[in-house]
Write a protein that holds these residues in place. Structure first.
Motif, PDB file in Angstrom:
ATOM      1  N   LYS A 175       1.708  -9.168  -2.690  1.00 46.53           N
ATOM      2  CA  LYS A 175       0.243  -8.572  -1.684  1.00 46.53           C
ATOM      3  C   LYS A 175       0.677  -7.536  -0.845  1.00 46.53           C
ATOM      4  O   LYS A 175      -0.431  -6.466  -0.222  1.00 46.53           O
ATOM      5  N   ALA A 176       1.863  -7.180  -0.328  1.00 51.34           N
ATOM      6  CA  ALA A 176       2.297  -5.760  -0.059  1.00 51.34           C
ATOM      7  C   ALA A 176       1.876  -4.934  -0.645  1.00 51.34           C
ATOM      8  O   ALA A 176       0.888  -3.742  -0.259  1.00 51.34           O
ATOM      9  N   ALA A 177       2.019  -4.716  -2.347  1.00 53.09           N
ATOM     10  CA  ALA A 177       1.270  -3.350  -3.077  1.00 53.09           C
ATOM     11  C   ALA A 177       0.263  -4.298  -4.146  1.00 53.09           C
ATOM     12  O   ALA A 177       1.741  -4.011  -6.153  1.00 53.09           O
ATOM     13  N   PRO A 178      -0.073  -4.827  -4.067  1.00 50.53           N
ATOM     14  CA  PRO A 178      -1.224  -5.535  -4.985  1.00 50.53           C
ATOM     15  C   PRO A 178      -1.173  -5.000  -6.534  1.00 50.53           C
ATOM     16  O   PRO A 178      -1.554  -5.049  -7.315  1.00 50.53           O
ATOM     17  N   GLN A 179      -1.602  -3.634  -6.026  1.00 52.82           N
ATOM     18  CA  GLN A 179      -2.477  -3.065  -7.938  1.00 52.82           C
ATOM     19  C   GLN A 179      -0.403  -2.187  -8.377  1.00 52.82           C
ATOM     20  O   GLN A 179      -0.682  -1.701  -9.775  1.00 52.82           O
ATOM     21  N   TYR A 180       0.386  -2.279  -7.398  1.00 51.95           N
ATOM     22  CA  TYR A 180       2.221  -1.695  -7.908  1.00 51.95           C
ATOM     23  C   TYR A 180       1.410  -0.411  -8.854  1.00 51.95           C
ATOM     24  O   TYR A 180       3.089  -0.444  -9.962  1.00 51.95           O
ATOM     25  N   ARG A 181       0.666  -0.244  -9.368  1.00 55.45           N
ATOM     26  CA  ARG A 181       0.231   1.614 -10.176  1.00 55.45           C
ATOM     27  C   ARG A 181       1.130   1.095 -11.197  1.00 55.45           C
ATOM     28  O   ARG A 181       1.837   0.147 -11.643  1.00 55.45           O
ATOM     29  N   VAL A 182       1.564   2.342 -11.401  1.00 54.76           N
ATOM     30  CA  VAL A 182       2.532   3.132 -12.678  1.00 54.76           C
ATOM     31  C   VAL A 182       4.008   2.603 -13.102  1.00 54.76           C
ATOM     32  O   VAL A 182       4.639   2.598 -13.534  1.00 54.76           O
ATOM     33  N   ALA A 183       4.524   2.987 -11.464  1.00 54.67           N
ATOM     34  CA  ALA A 183       6.142   2.806 -11.293  1.00 54.67           C
ATOM     35  C   ALA A 183       6.440   1.561 -12.259  1.00 54.67           C
ATOM     36  O   ALA A 183       7.523   1.356 -13.279  1.00 54.67           O
ATOM     37  N   MET A 213       4.704   9.609 -11.045  1.00 56.10           N
ATOM     38  CA  MET A 213       3.265   9.816 -10.777  1.00 56.10           C
ATOM     39  C   MET A 213       1.979   9.060  -9.731  1.00 56.10           C
ATOM     40  O   MET A 213       1.368   9.543  -9.523  1.00 56.10           O
ATOM     41  N   ASP A 214       3.186   8.593  -9.295  1.00 60.97           N
ATOM     42  CA  ASP A 214       3.147   7.433  -8.292  1.00 60.97           C
ATOM     43  C   ASP A 214       2.927   8.613  -7.324  1.00 60.97           C
ATOM     44  O   ASP A 214       1.131   8.783  -6.326  1.00 60.97           O
ATOM     45  N   ILE A 215       3.658   9.022  -6.035  1.00 58.67           N
ATOM     46  CA  ILE A 215       3.859  10.591  -5.617  1.00 58.67           C
ATOM     47  C   ILE A 215       2.572  11.748  -6.177  1.00 58.67           C
ATOM     48  O   ILE A 215       2.403  12.060  -5.059  1.00 58.67           O
ATOM     49  N   SER A 216       2.286  11.899  -7.231  1.00 57.21           N
ATOM     50  CA  SER A 216       1.363  13.053  -7.386  1.00 57.21           C
ATOM     51  C   SER A 216       0.193  12.717  -7.804  1.00 57.21           C
ATOM     52  O   SER A 216      -0.810  14.045  -7.637  1.00 57.21           O
ATOM     53  N   ARG A 217      -0.156  11.167  -7.880  1.00 58.21           N
ATOM     54  CA  ARG A 217      -1.460  11.316  -7.701  1.00 58.21           C
ATOM     55  C   ARG A 217      -1.966  11.378  -8.771  1.00 58.21           C
ATOM     56  O   ARG A 217      -2.821  11.875  -9.240  1.00 58.21           O
ATOM     57  N   LEU A 218      -1.558  11.448  -9.974  1.00 52.40           N
ATOM     58  CA  LEU A 218      -1.729  11.542 -11.081  1.00 52.40           C
ATOM     59  C   LEU A 218      -3.259  10.933 -11.913  1.00 52.40           C
ATOM     60  O   LEU A 218      -3.263   9.643 -11.697  1.00 52.40           O
ATOM     61  N   SER A 219      -3.759  11.437 -12.772  1.00 51.02           N
ATOM     62  CA  SER A 219      -4.828  10.695 -13.515  1.00 51.02           C
ATOM     63  C   SER A 219      -4.243   9.620 -13.853  1.00 51.02           C
ATOM     64  O   SER A 219      -3.960   9.448 -14.645  1.00 51.02           O
ATOM     65  N   GLU A 220      -5.835   8.763 -14.416  1.00 51.82           N
ATOM     66  CA  GLU A 220      -5.381   7.701 -15.073  1.00 51.82           C
ATOM     67  C   GLU A 220      -5.266   7.845 -16.847  1.00 51.82           C
ATOM     68  O   GLU A 220      -4.926   7.706 -17.567  1.00 51.82           O
ATOM     69  N   ARG A 221      -6.096   9.725 -17.272  1.00 50.33           N
ATOM     70  CA  ARG A 221      -6.145   9.966 -18.426  1.00 50.33           C
ATOM     71  C   ARG A 221      -4.314  10.913 -19.050  1.00 50.33           C
ATOM     72  O   ARG A 221      -3.847  10.630 -19.348  1.00 50.33           O
ATOM     73  N   ILE A 222      -3.961  11.109 -17.131  1.00 50.54           N
ATOM     74  CA  ILE A 222      -2.137  11.546 -17.511  1.00 50.54           C
ATOM     75  C   ILE A 222      -1.494  10.455 -17.439  1.00 50.54           C
ATOM     76  O   ILE A 222      -0.437  10.716 -18.832  1.00 50.54           O
ATOM     77  N   ILE A 264       1.808   4.749  -1.094  1.00 52.29           N
ATOM     78  CA  ILE A 264       2.244   4.257  -2.249  1.00 52.29           C
ATOM     79  C   ILE A 264       4.179   4.818  -1.514  1.00 52.29           C
ATOM     80  O   ILE A 264       4.830   4.531  -2.727  1.00 52.29           O
ATOM     81  N   ALA A 265       4.469   4.844  -1.135  1.00 47.71           N
ATOM     82  CA  ALA A 265       5.339   4.276  -0.549  1.00 47.71           C
ATOM     83  C   ALA A 265       6.820   2.677  -0.538  1.00 47.71           C
ATOM     84  O   ALA A 265       6.913   2.469  -0.357  1.00 47.71           O
ATOM     85  N   ARG A 266       5.143   1.564  -0.272  1.00 42.25           N
ATOM     86  CA  ARG A 266       5.040   0.664  -0.919  1.00 42.25           C
ATOM     87  C   ARG A 266       5.349   0.393  -2.439  1.00 42.25           C
ATOM     88  O   ARG A 266       6.269  -0.630  -2.806  1.00 42.25           O
ATOM     89  N   ARG A 267       4.715   1.223  -2.414  1.00 37.59           N
ATOM     90  CA  ARG A 267       4.798   1.005  -4.530  1.00 37.59           C
ATOM     91  C   ARG A 267       5.847   1.306  -4.834  1.00 37.59           C
ATOM     92  O   ARG A 267       6.525   1.190  -6.025  1.00 37.59           O
ATOM     93  N   LEU A 268       6.365   2.499  -4.142  1.00 38.65           N
ATOM     94  CA  LEU A 268       7.443   3.107  -4.661  1.00 38.65           C
ATOM     95  C   LEU A 268       9.062   2.351  -4.637  1.00 38.65           C
ATOM     96  O   LEU A 268       9.852   1.776  -5.428  1.00 38.65           O
ATOM     97  N   VAL A 269       9.204   1.685  -3.436  1.00 40.17           N
ATOM     98  CA  VAL A 269       9.677   0.216  -2.745  1.00 40.17           C
ATOM     99  C   VAL A 269       9.734  -0.557  -3.990  1.00 40.17           C
ATOM    100  O   VAL A 269      10.805  -0.802  -4.530  1.00 40.17           O
TER     101      VAL A 269
END
Length: 325
Positions: free
Chosen positions: A228-236, A81-90, A33-38
């Motif tokens: 490579k440090a955050a390959p999925q880059y998630r929601v942010a 949402m990354d910190i809270s680990r919310l679902s894909e639907r939300i 989570i920290a890597r994605r937030l950075v």
């Protein structure tokens, strides 16, 4: 002017945000989570600080102001949402709300004296924005089924202890590895879109948008290096960048209607990048080094083709618009 050097301001703001988030990592926040937030914090910091340093935007309604606001709001919502680990639907629901906000900022506000008259044109503009934006959000959404904590290397290590020998590796696995090599990553695709939009607005003389797209491209280039440090880059990154690109492109098309075709070509060619997997299927799987080299060439070609096509179409449109004046 806020400061004499906009680049120094961008570096200072990015460094402060990254340092705070890295402290959160050391204080016990989960590493993934920290890597994605950075990664998600660097992009809004650079892309917002550079235009602000030269006095942009004049307003948050329409133009660069809408794109900057969407970038900041999307990045903040995505980080939460990354910190809270919310679902894909939300997450998709929040993405839809941010898309509506972006449409309101751009389509419901006059831009440089331009405004839509109530009627069919306004309805078509709203439908086009929501349909294209919804498809864009859907095809670029991060993979919520996987997590960085479940790294691929340990999984491969456990599978290696099976009864099959190294020579028994299936052809299907080899082909999937080659396709992965040739397929552009999500951040690389977003950077191609930012570069393409920058080329289009430059050819049509939209200086404010050029500054914003250049800052966004630099920020995404940093993210590409750190992919490579955050390959999925998630929601942010997803919410911030997609909303900013949609708002920026929509406002540019309202200012210069002749650019609509160039933006459409850029989005169409980028959306057709799945052809890289078909090309990768014909690469030699018995020579890993050669396959990796050819796969990299395919990836670069898939990313460069939209830029070339968008530049050609935008150049023709800009010349025609200039001669008609």
């Amino acid at each position: 002017m806020f400061v004499d050097s906009p680049f120094i301001l961008a570096i200072v703001i990015s460094g402060i945000i990254a340092a705070v988030l890295m402290l959160a990592l050391w204080l016990g926040l989960e590493r993934s989570i920290a890597r994605r937030l950075v990664l998600g914090a660097i992009i809004p910091a650079v892309a917002v600080a550079v235009p602000a340093a030269i006095g942009l935007p004049e307003t948050a309604r329409g133009g660069v102001g809408a794109a900057l606001l969407m970038l900041v709001l999307g990045g903040v919502c995505g980080a939460i949402m990354d910190i809270s680990r919310l679902s894909e639907r939300i997450s998709l629901g929040v993405a839809g709300l941010t898309l509506l906000l972006g449409g309101w900022l751009v389509l419901a506000a006059p831009i440089r004296g331009l405004s839509y008259h109530p009627g069919a044109i306004q309805i078509v503009a709203w439908l086009a924005f929501l349909i294209v934006g919804g498809c864009f959000l859907w095809v670029t959404r991060p993979d919520f089924t996987e997590d960085d904590d479940d790294g691929a290397k340990p999984a491969k290590g456990r599978k290696a202890k099976s009864t099959k020998s190294k020579s028994g590796k299936s052809t299907t696995d080899a082909k999937s590895d080659v396709e992965t090599i040739a397929k552009p990553g999500p951040i690389a695709v977003l950077m191609t879109l930012a570069l393409g939009q920058g080329i289009i607005v430059h050819l049509f003389g939209l200086a404010d948008h050029v500054v914003f797209q250049a800052a966004l491209t630099v920020a995404l280039f940093v993210a590409l290096i750190s992919e490579k440090a955050a390959p999925q880059y998630r929601v942010a990154v997803w919410l911030g960048v997609v909303g900013a690109l949609m708002s920026g492109a929509a406002s540019a098309m309202i200012m210069v209607p002749a650019s609509c075709l160039a933006f459409a070509v850029l989005l169409l060619v980028v959306s057709a990048r799945q052809a890289s997997a078909r090309l990768a299927a014909h690469l030699p799987t018995d020579n890993p080094a050669q396959a990796a080299l050819l796969g990299m060439m395919i990836r670069v070609g898939v990313l460069a083709l939209p830029l070339i096509m968008a530049a050609l179409v935008a150049y023709v449109g800009a010349e025609m618009a200039a001669r008609s004046l």
